[in-house]
Motif scaffolding. Sequence first.
Motif, PDB file in Angstrom:
ATOM      1  N   ILE A  58      -6.622  28.457 -23.225  1.00  0.00           N
ATOM      2  CA  ILE A  58      -6.351  29.219 -24.450  1.00  0.00           C
ATOM      3  C   ILE A  58      -7.248  28.682 -25.545  1.00  0.00           C
ATOM      4  O   ILE A  58      -7.275  27.475 -25.793  1.00  0.00           O
ATOM      5  CB  ILE A  58      -4.867  29.101 -24.841  1.00  0.00           C
ATOM      6  N   GLU A  59      -8.007  29.575 -26.180  1.00  0.00           N
ATOM      7  CA  GLU A  59      -8.964  29.098 -27.181  1.00  0.00           C
ATOM      8  C   GLU A  59      -8.258  28.344 -28.289  1.00  0.00           C
ATOM      9  O   GLU A  59      -7.183  28.733 -28.748  1.00  0.00           O
ATOM     10  CB  GLU A  59      -9.810  30.255 -27.734  1.00  0.00           C
ATOM     11  N   ALA A  76     -12.150  32.146 -19.773  1.00  0.00           N
ATOM     12  CA  ALA A  76     -12.496  31.445 -18.541  1.00  0.00           C
ATOM     13  C   ALA A  76     -13.676  30.518 -18.822  1.00  0.00           C
ATOM     14  O   ALA A  76     -14.409  30.694 -19.797  1.00  0.00           O
ATOM     15  CB  ALA A  76     -12.842  32.445 -17.447  1.00  0.00           C
ATOM     16  N   ALA A  77     -13.856  29.561 -17.942  1.00  0.00           N
ATOM     17  CA  ALA A  77     -14.940  28.588 -18.091  1.00  0.00           C
ATOM     18  C   ALA A  77     -16.315  29.262 -18.113  1.00  0.00           C
ATOM     19  O   ALA A  77     -17.249  28.733 -18.699  1.00  0.00           O
ATOM     20  CB  ALA A  77     -14.874  27.554 -16.978  1.00  0.00           C
ATOM     21  N   ASP A  78     -16.428  30.449 -17.516  1.00  0.00           N
ATOM     22  CA  ASP A  78     -17.700  31.173 -17.526  1.00  0.00           C
ATOM     23  C   ASP A  78     -17.874  32.011 -18.798  1.00  0.00           C
ATOM     24  O   ASP A  78     -18.842  32.748 -18.941  1.00  0.00           O
ATOM     25  CB  ASP A  78     -17.837  32.053 -16.283  1.00  0.00           C
ATOM     26  N   GLY A  79     -16.919  31.906 -19.731  1.00  0.00           N
ATOM     27  CA  GLY A  79     -17.002  32.618 -21.004  1.00  0.00           C
ATOM     28  C   GLY A  79     -16.324  33.971 -21.025  1.00  0.00           C
ATOM     29  O   GLY A  79     -16.217  34.595 -22.081  1.00  0.00           O
ATOM     30  N   SER A  80     -15.844  34.447 -19.875  1.00  0.00           N
ATOM     31  CA  SER A  80     -15.224  35.765 -19.852  1.00  0.00           C
ATOM     32  C   SER A  80     -13.825  35.716 -20.474  1.00  0.00           C
ATOM     33  O   SER A  80     -13.128  34.706 -20.414  1.00  0.00           O
ATOM     34  CB  SER A  80     -15.153  36.304 -18.417  1.00  0.00           C
ATOM     35  N   SER A 111      -0.678  24.518 -17.220  1.00  0.00           N
ATOM     36  CA  SER A 111      -1.318  25.803 -16.945  1.00  0.00           C
ATOM     37  C   SER A 111      -1.358  26.669 -18.209  1.00  0.00           C
ATOM     38  O   SER A 111      -0.417  26.667 -18.995  1.00  0.00           O
ATOM     39  CB  SER A 111      -0.509  26.525 -15.862  1.00  0.00           C
ATOM     40  N   PRO A 112      -2.439  27.460 -18.384  1.00  0.00           N
ATOM     41  CA  PRO A 112      -2.480  28.364 -19.534  1.00  0.00           C
ATOM     42  C   PRO A 112      -1.457  29.490 -19.423  1.00  0.00           C
ATOM     43  O   PRO A 112      -1.156  30.150 -20.408  1.00  0.00           O
ATOM     44  CB  PRO A 112      -3.908  28.910 -19.532  1.00  0.00           C
ATOM     45  N   THR A 123     -11.484  23.605 -24.758  1.00  0.00           N
ATOM     46  CA  THR A 123     -12.869  23.121 -24.720  1.00  0.00           C
ATOM     47  C   THR A 123     -13.352  22.822 -23.303  1.00  0.00           C
ATOM     48  O   THR A 123     -14.514  22.479 -23.121  1.00  0.00           O
ATOM     49  CB  THR A 123     -13.020  21.823 -25.546  1.00  0.00           C
ATOM     50  N   PHE A 124     -12.466  22.907 -22.324  1.00  0.00           N
ATOM     51  CA  PHE A 124     -12.762  22.589 -20.933  1.00  0.00           C
ATOM     52  C   PHE A 124     -13.227  21.143 -20.768  1.00  0.00           C
ATOM     53  O   PHE A 124     -14.014  20.819 -19.894  1.00  0.00           O
ATOM     54  CB  PHE A 124     -13.772  23.576 -20.331  1.00  0.00           C
ATOM     55  N   ALA A 125     -12.710  20.268 -21.635  1.00  0.00           N
ATOM     56  CA  ALA A 125     -13.045  18.846 -21.592  1.00  0.00           C
ATOM     57  C   ALA A 125     -11.886  18.011 -21.028  1.00  0.00           C
ATOM     58  O   ALA A 125     -11.931  16.789 -21.066  1.00  0.00           O
ATOM     59  CB  ALA A 125     -13.409  18.349 -22.994  1.00  0.00           C
ATOM     60  N   GLY A 126     -10.840  18.679 -20.540  1.00  0.00           N
ATOM     61  CA  GLY A 126      -9.716  17.977 -19.936  1.00  0.00           C
ATOM     62  C   GLY A 126      -8.705  17.421 -20.923  1.00  0.00           C
ATOM     63  O   GLY A 126      -7.854  16.638 -20.537  1.00  0.00           O
TER      64      GLY A 126
END
Length: 164
Positions: A58-59, A76-80, A111-112, A123-126
Amino acid sequence: MEKILVSACLMGRRVRYDGGAKTSSDALLAGWREEGRLVPFCPEVEGGLPIPRPAAEIEGGAGGAAVLSGAARVLAADGSDVTAAFVAGARAALDAARAAGVRLAVLKEGSPSCGTLAVYDGTFAGRRVPGQGVTTALLEGEGIRVFTEEQITEAAAYLRTLET
């Protein structure tokens, strides 16, 4: 008999974003399964996302309520933008819970969709921040009490109050 909505990944179903499961070995959960209480559900898959799929967060770590109100997205991690699938999955979880008369859920922490106490910060940085996933926010908003897989003892205590 009270039914319990449970994250399908906790029941050994390979539905997680990476194609894996997070099977719980909790004895109470196993007992509920044997009693036929459990309603396994994966909101992300039911919302239309594939297995495997890119990780999603979640942004801004804004939490599920912000997603449901339109103030935040799930990316998503791919930006979608996968917000629509997360919201559809949350609504499907609520529908399944209502159909089974569920008043209690045990969902996968972090989980989101299913996070109850914390979600990743976007941020996908954990890094985790306090907050709820989209499904948890919707279920709790509709009066269904949600517990994590680490709170099954507390869930059992709550279940006893529902059955008295």
